[in-house]
Scaffold this motif. Structure first.
Motif, mmCIF file in Angstrom:
data_model
loop_
_atom_site.group_PDB
_atom_site.id
_atom_site.type_symbol
_atom_site.label_atom_id
_atom_site.label_comp_id
_atom_site.label_asym_id
_atom_site.label_seq_id
_atom_site.Cartn_x
_atom_site.Cartn_y
_atom_site.Cartn_z
ATOM 1 N N ARG A 200 0.820 -1.210 0.000
ATOM 2 C CA ARG A 200 0.000 0.000 0.000
ATOM 3 C C ARG A 200 0.862 1.272 0.000
ATOM 4 N N ALA A 201 1.883 1.298 0.834
ATOM 5 C CA ALA A 201 2.689 2.523 0.950
ATOM 6 C C ALA A 201 4.128 2.313 0.531
ATOM 7 N N PHE A 202 4.442 1.129 0.057
ATOM 8 C CA PHE A 202 5.835 0.813 -0.265
ATOM 9 C C PHE A 202 5.911 0.066 -1.593
ATOM 10 N N ARG A 203 6.897 0.394 -2.357
ATOM 11 C CA ARG A 203 7.128 -0.370 -3.585
ATOM 12 C C ARG A 203 8.629 -0.460 -3.848
ATOM 13 N N PHE A 204 9.017 -1.555 -4.494
ATOM 14 C CA PHE A 204 10.402 -1.754 -4.915
ATOM 15 C C PHE A 204 10.375 -2.165 -6.380
ATOM 16 N N ASP A 205 10.993 -1.369 -7.213
ATOM 17 C CA ASP A 205 10.970 -1.598 -8.653
ATOM 18 C C ASP A 205 12.383 -1.803 -9.184
ATOM 19 N N LEU A 206 12.493 -2.637 -10.207
ATOM 20 C CA LEU A 206 13.698 -2.635 -11.029
ATOM 21 C C LEU A 206 13.448 -1.671 -12.185
ATOM 22 N N LEU A 207 14.499 -1.134 -12.686
ATOM 23 C CA LEU A 207 14.281 -0.134 -13.730
ATOM 24 C C LEU A 207 15.329 -0.234 -14.840
ATOM 25 N N GLY A 208 14.875 0.177 -16.024
ATOM 26 C CA GLY A 208 15.779 0.407 -17.144
ATOM 27 C C GLY A 208 15.770 1.893 -17.412
ATOM 28 N N SER A 209 16.920 2.445 -17.781
ATOM 29 C CA SER A 209 17.028 3.891 -17.865
ATOM 30 C C SER A 209 17.740 4.314 -19.135
ATOM 31 N N LEU A 210 17.296 5.409 -19.692
ATOM 32 C CA LEU A 210 17.920 6.007 -20.867
ATOM 33 C C LEU A 210 17.972 7.511 -20.635
ATOM 34 N N ARG A 211 19.163 8.069 -20.786
ATOM 35 C CA ARG A 211 19.301 9.492 -20.471
ATOM 36 C C ARG A 211 20.114 10.199 -21.559
ATOM 37 N N PHE A 212 19.654 11.358 -21.965
ATOM 38 C CA PHE A 212 20.374 12.150 -22.969
ATOM 39 C C PHE A 212 20.572 13.570 -22.451
ATOM 40 N N THR A 213 21.791 14.058 -22.595
ATOM 41 C CA THR A 213 22.103 15.420 -22.158
ATOM 42 C C THR A 213 22.752 16.203 -23.288
ATOM 43 N N ASN A 214 22.262 17.366 -23.511
ATOM 44 C CA ASN A 214 22.921 18.321 -24.406
ATOM 45 C C ASN A 214 23.322 19.526 -23.568
ATOM 46 N N ALA A 215 24.617 19.809 -23.549
ATOM 47 C CA ALA A 215 25.086 20.880 -22.657
ATOM 48 C C ALA A 215 26.164 21.712 -23.325
ATOM 49 N N ASN A 216 26.215 22.968 -22.940
ATOM 50 C CA ASN A 216 27.222 23.892 -23.458
ATOM 51 C C ASN A 216 28.176 24.293 -22.347
ATOM 52 N N ASN A 217 29.432 24.422 -22.732
ATOM 53 C CA ASN A 217 30.434 24.882 -21.777
ATOM 54 C C ASN A 217 30.063 26.283 -21.298
ATOM 55 N N LYS A 218 30.108 26.486 -19.991
ATOM 56 C CA LYS A 218 29.715 27.784 -19.445
ATOM 57 C C LYS A 218 30.706 28.886 -19.790
ATOM 58 N N LYS A 219 31.897 28.491 -20.284
ATOM 59 C CA LYS A 219 32.881 29.514 -20.630
ATOM 60 C C LYS A 219 32.740 29.961 -22.087
ATOM 61 N N ASN A 220 31.806 29.395 -22.817
ATOM 62 C CA ASN A 220 31.691 29.698 -24.246
ATOM 63 C C ASN A 220 31.653 31.195 -24.520
ATOM 64 N N ASN A 221 32.384 31.581 -25.573
ATOM 65 C CA ASN A 221 32.368 32.975 -26.015
ATOM 66 C C ASN A 221 32.511 32.991 -27.533
ATOM 67 N N ASP A 222 32.643 34.172 -28.109
ATOM 68 C CA ASP A 222 32.713 34.272 -29.568
ATOM 69 C C ASP A 222 33.946 33.584 -30.144
ATOM 70 N N ALA A 223 35.011 33.505 -29.354
ATOM 71 C CA ALA A 223 36.258 32.940 -29.870
ATOM 72 C C ALA A 223 36.312 31.422 -29.757
ATOM 73 N N GLN A 224 35.585 30.859 -28.827
ATOM 74 C CA GLN A 224 35.650 29.416 -28.602
ATOM 75 C C GLN A 224 34.342 28.900 -28.028
ATOM 76 N N LYS A 225 33.826 27.876 -28.643
ATOM 77 C CA LYS A 225 32.597 27.250 -28.144
ATOM 78 C C LYS A 225 32.826 25.742 -28.029
ATOM 79 N N GLU A 226 32.244 25.167 -27.007
ATOM 80 C CA GLU A 226 32.336 23.721 -26.806
ATOM 81 C C GLU A 226 30.981 23.200 -26.383
ATOM 82 N N GLU A 227 30.543 22.147 -27.038
ATOM 83 C CA GLU A 227 29.234 21.568 -26.751
ATOM 84 C C GLU A 227 29.402 20.080 -26.505
ATOM 85 N N ALA A 228 28.600 19.541 -25.615
ATOM 86 C CA ALA A 228 28.702 18.125 -25.276
ATOM 87 C C ALA A 228 27.338 17.454 -25.390
ATOM 88 N N ASP A 229 27.322 16.292 -26.006
ATOM 89 C CA ASP A 229 26.143 15.428 -26.008
ATOM 90 C C ASP A 229 26.523 14.134 -25.303
#
Lengths: 317, 211
Positions: free
Chosen positions: B72-101
């Motif tokens: 009723r108040a408790f559950r235990f599950d097994l899980l499969g997971s898929l995760r995707f991240t698109n992120a940019n370097n916080k230092k990016n500027n006009d002279a240099q950009k870096e992106e990560a997937d």
């Protein structure tokens, strides 16, 4: 109130996100770039070029592929004459005509590393020792700067390596290395002499020995190889010589002016082969330590290799 | 970060106590469920010279939950997971950009207690970085990471809405980057998630699929 329960929950959810999101993203924005992502995990060849109206430092990968111009001093009249690598991102370049040493980053950022009222002569190659001290050829002497760019000695006009010290006399020195004994080794263009110094003195070097490799060779470049030998380029007779770590027992290992003519600089690749810039052929050639050319064509031959003043390898991080 | 966790814990606890045991829908079996989430991650890598590299961007996260124990108040599950991240370097500027997937997949387990849930998952990740500017380069690498997460959700019939905080860490080996040292990787994110409960146990779910 029961009918508003879900709405209340959603409002709480949004409030939680509003409060929490900035805390998750609280890291500062300064940071850096990932070295591997920028390609700084790979060693690069740095080439200093001193063509008329084209004074630049250019980078290549170790297969000779041009990566780009790192720094361009053409507009301000500085001639890059040496390269001393600090780490995987930065290196120092003496600039003849500007009388200063600049620190250059691979991303093209440049800054003046040091200047000095005593540092005004004709500049050629430089070398950095394991403590970060820089020895820079200036006319017939060498100036020494500590790792912060302060001249040693701090006062007086006498340089750390004066023209004559004991049995060592510098006659248009052109190239300088540190050998496996930690000694400073300098080769002179006019005399063809290889002078060896200890550099433990506080204000001056001490001459250990001087050996004349050949008066007419017109030495222009020298490396201390990982095999423990010195390799010296004869700019006048276009020979490449191999000698002991102190300059004794020198003998020619390469002489073919169709391939290397008027060599001006050398550098050892990570595999032990040697790159030699050849002024007359406007190319960079690759030979091994017994004087055999690697391949049948130039390692690099492009618009930047007509008048190379210095080369260095900057290792990846 | 500890301060953030503390605040979230307080909020989750107060919410769960206020609402977690009162909804009749909470008491019904959740069964097999699929979860989709969108998140705002902060990613940190460290260079061999000790300098840190920060990225921010958007992440998508999908999980499939298979109930092993469900009371009723408790559950235990097994899980499969898929995760995707698109992120940019916080230092990016006009002279240099870096992106990560970064794409990761793996499995783990999740425990639910009233409206609270906690999970642990092991992901095998593939990262791609693109640099444009003074340095033009691309990089592909693989690494594994261990992630934990904590959150709470509101059941709205067969659909659920929730908020999650996740944190993970791993290490990119030198064999993948040719750097002189392995690259420590850590990330944290806050997620807004929606899930759909099939209200069936795993075998009934499979049987329905095969009908």
């Amino acid at each position: 109130m029961e009918q508003y329960k879900d709405l209340r929950f959603i409002l709480r959810l949004l409030l939680a996100i509003f409060l929490f999101a900035p805390l998750v993203a609280c890291n500062n924005n300064s940071g850096s770039y990932y070295a591997a992502a920028l390609g700084l995990n790979k060693a690069r060849l740095l080439v200093a070029v001193q063509n008329t109206n084209s004074n630049q430092v250019v980078s290549y990968d170790l297969n000779g592929k041009l990566l780009g111009v790192v720094a361009d001093y053409s507009a301000i009249g500085g001639v890059p004459r040496g390269i001393s690598v600090i780490d995987g991102l930065r290196f120092l370049v003496p600039l003849n005509g500007l009388d200063r040493i600049d620190m250059i980053q691979l991303d093209g950022t440049t800054s003046i590393w040091t200047t000095n009222v005593q540092y005004t002569g004709t500049l050629y190659h430089s070398v950095r020792d394991s403590s970060g001290n820089i020895y820079s050829i200036e006319t017939n002497t060498l100036e020494k700067f500590d790792s912060s760019g302060s001249r040693i000695p701090t006062t007086g006009a006498t340089p750390y390596v004066n023209t004559t010290l004991g049995a060592c006399t510098l006659a248009v020195p052109r190239s300088v290395v540190i050998n496996s004994n930690g000694q400073l080794v300098v080769v002179s263009n006019t005399s063809g002499a290889i002078a060896v110094y200890t550099v433990t003195g506080a204000t001056t070097a001490v001459c250990v020995s001087s050996t004349v490799l050949g008066a007419g060779i017109g030495a222009t470049a020298m490396i201390f190889h990982s095999d423990g030998s010195l390799y010296i380029a004869g700019g006048t007779n276009s020979n490449i010589y191999k000698a002991s770590a102190t300059g004794t027992g020198g003998a020619s290992i390469f002489n073919n002016t169709a391939i290397i003519s008027a060599p001006s600089s050398m550098v050892e690749l990570p595999d032990g082969t040697i790159l030699v810039s050849s002024t007359t052929t406007a190319s960079i050639e690759r030979i091994n330590t017994v004087g055999t050319r690697i391949g049948t064509t130039s390692f690099i031959k492009d618009g930047f290799t007509a008048n190379v003043s210095a080369m260095a390898i900057i290792q990846g991080q | 970060m500890k301060y953030s966790l503390f605040l979230l814990s307080i909020f989750i606890a107060s919410n769960a106590l206020a609402e977690g045991t009162t909804s009749s829908s909470d008491a019904s079996p959740k069964g097999v469920a699929v979860v989709g989430a969108i998140g705002s991650p902060t990613l940190k890598l460290s260079n061999p010279d000790g300098s840190d590299v920060y990225y921010s961007g958007v992440s998508l996260w999908g999980r499939g939950l298979i109930p092993i124990v469900e009371a009723r108040a408790f559950r235990f599950d097994l899980l499969g997971s898929l995760r995707f991240t698109n992120a940019n370097n916080k230092k990016n500027n006009d002279a240099q950009k870096e992106e990560a997937d970064i794409l990761g997949y793996g499995g783990g387990a999740e425990i639910g207690l009233y409206s609270l849930f906690f999970g642990l998952e092991y992901l095998m990740n593939t990262g791609k970085h693109y640099s444009i500017g003074a340095f033009n380069n691309s990089l592909i690498y693989h690494y594994n990471s261990l992630n934990y997460y904590i959150g709470f959700e509101k059941r709205l019939g067969i659909f659920n809405l929730g908020i999650v905080y996740s944190s993970g860490s791993g290490s990119i080996p030198t064999s993948e980057t040719n750097l002189s040292k392995a690259t420590p990787v850590s990330d944290s994110a806050i997620w807004l998630q929606a899930s759909y409960s099939f209200k069936k146990d795993f075998f009934a779910f499979i049987a329905d699929l095969l009908k």
